[in-house]
Scaffold this motif. Structure first.
Motif, PDB file in Angstrom:
ATOM      1  N   SER A   2       0.832  -1.206   0.000  1.00 58.64           N
ATOM      2  CA  SER A   2       0.000   0.000   0.000  1.00 58.64           C
ATOM      3  C   SER A   2       0.861   1.247   0.000  1.00 58.64           C
ATOM      4  N   ALA A   3       0.332   2.292  -0.602  1.00 56.04           N
ATOM      5  CA  ALA A   3       1.052   3.570  -0.641  1.00 56.04           C
ATOM      6  C   ALA A   3       1.000   4.231   0.715  1.00 56.04           C
ATOM      7  N   PRO A   4       2.033   4.954   1.122  1.00 51.82           N
ATOM      8  CA  PRO A   4       2.027   5.649   2.397  1.00 51.82           C
ATOM      9  C   PRO A   4       1.017   6.772   2.391  1.00 51.82           C
ATOM     10  N   ALA A   5       0.510   7.056   3.572  1.00 49.34           N
ATOM     11  CA  ALA A   5      -0.404   8.190   3.690  1.00 49.34           C
ATOM     12  C   ALA A   5       0.341   9.478   3.415  1.00 49.34           C
ATOM     13  N   LEU A  54      12.351   2.334   1.723  1.00 49.52           N
ATOM     14  CA  LEU A  54      13.333   2.304   2.808  1.00 49.52           C
ATOM     15  C   LEU A  54      13.228   3.559   3.673  1.00 49.52           C
ATOM     16  N   SER A  55      12.890   4.673   3.039  1.00 46.38           N
ATOM     17  CA  SER A  55      12.778   5.940   3.761  1.00 46.38           C
ATOM     18  C   SER A  55      11.497   6.031   4.568  1.00 46.38           C
ATOM     19  N   ARG A  56      10.500   5.310   4.145  1.00 51.93           N
ATOM     20  CA  ARG A  56       9.151   5.479   4.706  1.00 51.93           C
ATOM     21  C   ARG A  56       9.095   5.439   6.235  1.00 51.93           C
ATOM     22  N   PRO A  57       9.743   4.456   6.911  1.00 54.43           N
ATOM     23  CA  PRO A  57       9.662   4.439   8.383  1.00 54.43           C
ATOM     24  C   PRO A  57      10.314   5.647   9.044  1.00 54.43           C
ATOM     25  N   HIS A  58      11.146   6.375   8.305  1.00 53.54           N
ATOM     26  CA  HIS A  58      11.882   7.504   8.864  1.00 53.54           C
ATOM     27  C   HIS A  58      11.218   8.849   8.557  1.00 53.54           C
ATOM     28  N   LEU A  59      10.135   8.853   7.777  1.00 51.58           N
ATOM     29  CA  LEU A  59       9.478  10.111   7.436  1.00 51.58           C
ATOM     30  C   LEU A  59       8.798  10.697   8.665  1.00 51.58           C
ATOM     31  N   ALA A  60       9.025  11.975   8.914  1.00 49.51           N
ATOM     32  CA  ALA A  60       8.419  12.646  10.069  1.00 49.51           C
ATOM     33  C   ALA A  60       7.005  13.099   9.703  1.00 49.51           C
ATOM     34  N   TYR A 371      27.597  -5.553   0.049  1.00 48.60           N
ATOM     35  CA  TYR A 371      27.776  -4.250   0.682  1.00 48.60           C
ATOM     36  C   TYR A 371      26.681  -3.994   1.705  1.00 48.60           C
ATOM     37  N   ARG A 372      26.856  -2.924   2.447  1.00 48.71           N
ATOM     38  CA  ARG A 372      25.845  -2.514   3.423  1.00 48.71           C
ATOM     39  C   ARG A 372      24.964  -1.433   2.810  1.00 48.71           C
ATOM     40  N   THR A 373      23.672  -1.587   2.941  1.00 46.06           N
ATOM     41  CA  THR A 373      22.724  -0.554   2.538  1.00 46.06           C
ATOM     42  C   THR A 373      22.029  -0.020   3.780  1.00 46.06           C
ATOM     43  N   GLY A 374      21.321   1.088   3.635  1.00 42.67           N
ATOM     44  CA  GLY A 374      20.613   1.634   4.782  1.00 42.67           C
ATOM     45  C   GLY A 374      20.098   3.037   4.544  1.00 42.67           C
ATOM     46  N   VAL A 375      19.535   3.608   5.596  1.00 45.19           N
ATOM     47  CA  VAL A 375      18.935   4.943   5.546  1.00 45.19           C
ATOM     48  C   VAL A 375      19.372   5.709   6.784  1.00 45.19           C
ATOM     49  N   LEU A 376      19.705   6.967   6.595  1.00 50.52           N
ATOM     50  CA  LEU A 376      20.037   7.871   7.698  1.00 50.52           C
ATOM     51  C   LEU A 376      19.026   8.998   7.740  1.00 50.52           C
ATOM     52  N   HIS A 377      18.789   9.539   8.929  1.00 49.78           N
ATOM     53  CA  HIS A 377      17.958  10.741   9.005  1.00 49.78           C
ATOM     54  C   HIS A 377      18.433  11.624  10.149  1.00 49.78           C
ATOM     55  N   ALA A 378      18.092  12.900  10.058  1.00 47.45           N
ATOM     56  CA  ALA A 378      18.402  13.868  11.115  1.00 47.45           C
ATOM     57  C   ALA A 378      17.355  14.972  11.072  1.00 47.45           C
ATOM     58  N   ASP A 379      16.943  15.415  12.239  1.00 50.08           N
ATOM     59  CA  ASP A 379      16.008  16.544  12.359  1.00 50.08           C
ATOM     60  C   ASP A 379      16.815  17.823  12.501  1.00 50.08           C
ATOM     61  N   LEU A 380      16.536  18.777  11.631  1.00 47.33           N
ATOM     62  CA  LEU A 380      17.317  20.002  11.550  1.00 47.33           C
ATOM     63  C   LEU A 380      16.416  21.212  11.762  1.00 47.33           C
ATOM     64  N   THR A 381      17.024  22.303  12.223  1.00 42.41           N
ATOM     65  CA  THR A 381      16.308  23.563  12.415  1.00 42.41           C
ATOM     66  C   THR A 381      17.146  24.689  11.836  1.00 42.41           C
ATOM     67  N   LEU A 382      16.482  25.566  11.098  1.00 40.90           N
ATOM     68  CA  LEU A 382      17.121  26.745  10.540  1.00 40.90           C
ATOM     69  C   LEU A 382      16.216  27.953  10.746  1.00 40.90           C
ATOM     70  N   PRO A 383      16.799  29.133  10.823  1.00 36.44           N
ATOM     71  CA  PRO A 383      15.965  30.329  10.878  1.00 36.44           C
ATOM     72  C   PRO A 383      15.228  30.519   9.561  1.00 36.44           C
ATOM     73  N   PRO A 384      14.234  31.387   9.531  1.00 33.10           N
ATOM     74  CA  PRO A 384      13.509  31.628   8.276  1.00 33.10           C
ATOM     75  C   PRO A 384      14.449  32.162   7.203  1.00 33.10           C
ATOM     76  N   THR A 385      14.118  31.857   5.971  1.00 33.47           N
ATOM     77  CA  THR A 385      14.950  32.327   4.872  1.00 33.47           C
ATOM     78  C   THR A 385      14.471  33.676   4.368  1.00 33.47           C
ATOM     79  N   HIS A 386      15.415  34.485   3.932  1.00 32.91           N
ATOM     80  CA  HIS A 386      15.080  35.754   3.299  1.00 32.91           C
ATOM     81  C   HIS A 386      15.627  35.798   1.872  1.00 32.91           C
ATOM     82  N   LEU A 387      16.000  34.606   1.362  1.00 29.50           N
ATOM     83  CA  LEU A 387      16.543  34.549   0.014  1.00 29.50           C
ATOM     84  C   LEU A 387      15.411  34.525  -1.012  1.00 29.50           C
TER      85      LEU A 387
END
Length: 437
Positions: A2-5, A54-60, A371-387
């Motif tokens: 099934s497709a992810p929500a 592979l990414s699906r379980p890591h999606l926030a 070889y080894r396969t896998g997925v990495l994730h990290a939660d990041l924060t940045l100030p608002p952009t003015h670009l």
């Protein structure tokens, strides 16, 4: 399956909330490829989908997600429809078989545009392969509700002529495409510094202009792309920093055993371990304390015919954001790795170098290609952009129209005199091959 929500998207900065920080998640996928993944459209779509799965379980669910795929994941599409080439054993044999198989299409390009046989082959097949690549990525970005760095693929330069895309002669870049969760185009970036395998003696690509690199402000960072070797180059990093890049994307396909020695252009005499060299790319860009705060470096692994690809995918950032010091194999621990995929083994350098040789293509060892396969994730924060968003180029306008279904890539028109010559040359070549057998 099934497709992810669809992923729920949090509130983003608006004119009423101009100072809202950007909270988002980045995901780096380290897949394993094989020639069989590219022999049909269905096989390619399945391989690309497997990476989003592979990414699906890591999606926030509570913030935007950026998924970053690997370099040249569209290059082997030249194998499509030619299973025999996928079993040829070596890249050179596969290229020869492909050129003979597609001679009626490739020879006119070779003669008209005066390019090498390998570039003529890729350009001759570029229309259907470009469509398959972009539409596959678009559909995955929509289905999974993610910002998607598609990796990179050899793409010609296009412009719109009415509702048709017109290909610029001769040009074939190693190009990254960035999409939003609706599958719409954010922008593209071409690789500036090519490796020897990408130049005339290899797959024969066109280097991109340094001035063409831009930064794209999004809810998942002010994105700058430095494909593989570009992330090692001060001119590329400097240009992206000058334009306000806060998140560096480094799609990668390292064509060598990870624990081998190497020398990188322009100083091949400067030999060191591959992991030592990689510290001079994304990790260095974020450790330097400049404007680039985070970097995402996914690396593909696997033996593609007689070519070896290996590495350790990583997400880097400020030391204060990282857990305990760690680093690639063959290098001492250090701060700044927010996430790092382990290599297949830990141990002493000589043992690791031996394992690298065992994994490599044509080793004949029981561990070959494991070889080894896998997925990495990290939660990041940045100030608002003015670009401001950079204006689109004619090439981007063309790709955006294709992705929206408002333009098409027309089939190549046959050039009958050249096709007759192609048939003649093909017949002679086939006869000579038959005699050798």
């Amino acid at each position: 399956m099934s497709a992810p929500a669809p992923q729920s998207q949090p509130e983003q900065p608006t004119p009423e909330r101009p100072n809202a920080d950007r909270h988002f998640r980045v995901i780096a996928v380290q897949p394993q490829w094989s020639a069989a993944d590219f022999t049909s459209a269905a096989a390619f779509r399945a391989w690309m989908r497997s990476q989003l799965e592979l990414s699906r379980p890591h999606l926030a669910p509570d913030r935007p997600n950026l998924v970053v795929l690997t370099e040249l994941n569209g290059l082997p599409l030249v194998l499509r429809g030619m299973p025999l080439a996928a079993r040829a054993g070596t890249f050179e044999r596969a290229a020869a078989l492909l050129f003979l198989r597609h001679l009626p299409r490739a020879l006119p390009v070779l003669l008209r545009e005066r390019v090498s046989p390998i570039r003529a082959l890729q350009l001759a097949l570029s229309g259907p392969n470009t469509r398959l690549y972009l539409e596959t990525c678009r559909d995955l970005a929509r289905e999974y509700g993610v910002y998607l760095c598609c990796g990179s693929a050899p793409l010609p330069r296009y412009h719109l002529a009415g509702w048709r895309l017109v290909r610029e002669p001769r040009t074939l870049h190693n190009e990254t495409v960035l999409l939003d969760p609706h599958g719409d185009l954010i922008g593209v970036a071409d690789k500036v510094h090519l490796t020897p395998d990408e130049e005339a003696g290899g797959v024969d690509l066109t280097p991109g202009p340094l001035a063409g690199l831009r930064v794209f402000p999004t809810p998942v960072g002010d994105l700058g792309v430095a494909i593989s070797l570009d992330a090692f180059r001060a001119d590329v990093i400097g240009r992206l920093e000058e334009q306000g890049c806060t998140v560096l994307l480094q799609p990668d396909a390292n064509g060598a055993p990870w624990t081998s020695l190497e020398g990188l252009p322009p100083d091949p005499a400067k030999v060191r371990d591959q992991p030592v060299a990689w510290l001079e790319s994304s990790w260095q860009a974020t450790a330097a304390g400049g404007g680039i705060r985070y970097a995402v470096n996914p690396m593909v692994v696997g033996n593609l015919l007689d070519l070896t690809f290996d590495g350790q995918s990583a997400i880097t950032g400020p030391a204060a954001d990282a857990p305990a010091p760690r680093s690639y194999v063959l290098t001492p621990p250090r701060p700044g790795f927010l996430a790092l995929l382990p290599w297949v083994e830990e141990g002493e350098p000589e043992r690791l170098r031996e394992v690298g040789r065992q994994l490599a293509a044509c080793s004949g060892h029981p561990r070959e290609n494991r070889y080894r396969t896998g997925v990495l994730h990290a939660d990041l924060t940045l100030p608002p952009t003015h670009l401001p968003s950079p204006p689109r180029t004619p090439h981007e306008e063309a790709l955006a129209a294709l992705l929206r279904g408002q333009a098409t890539l027309p089939p190549a028109r046959p050039n009958w005199p050249l096709l007759g010559l192609a048939a003649l040359v093909g017949g002679v070549a086939w006869g000579l091959l038959g005699r050798k057998r």
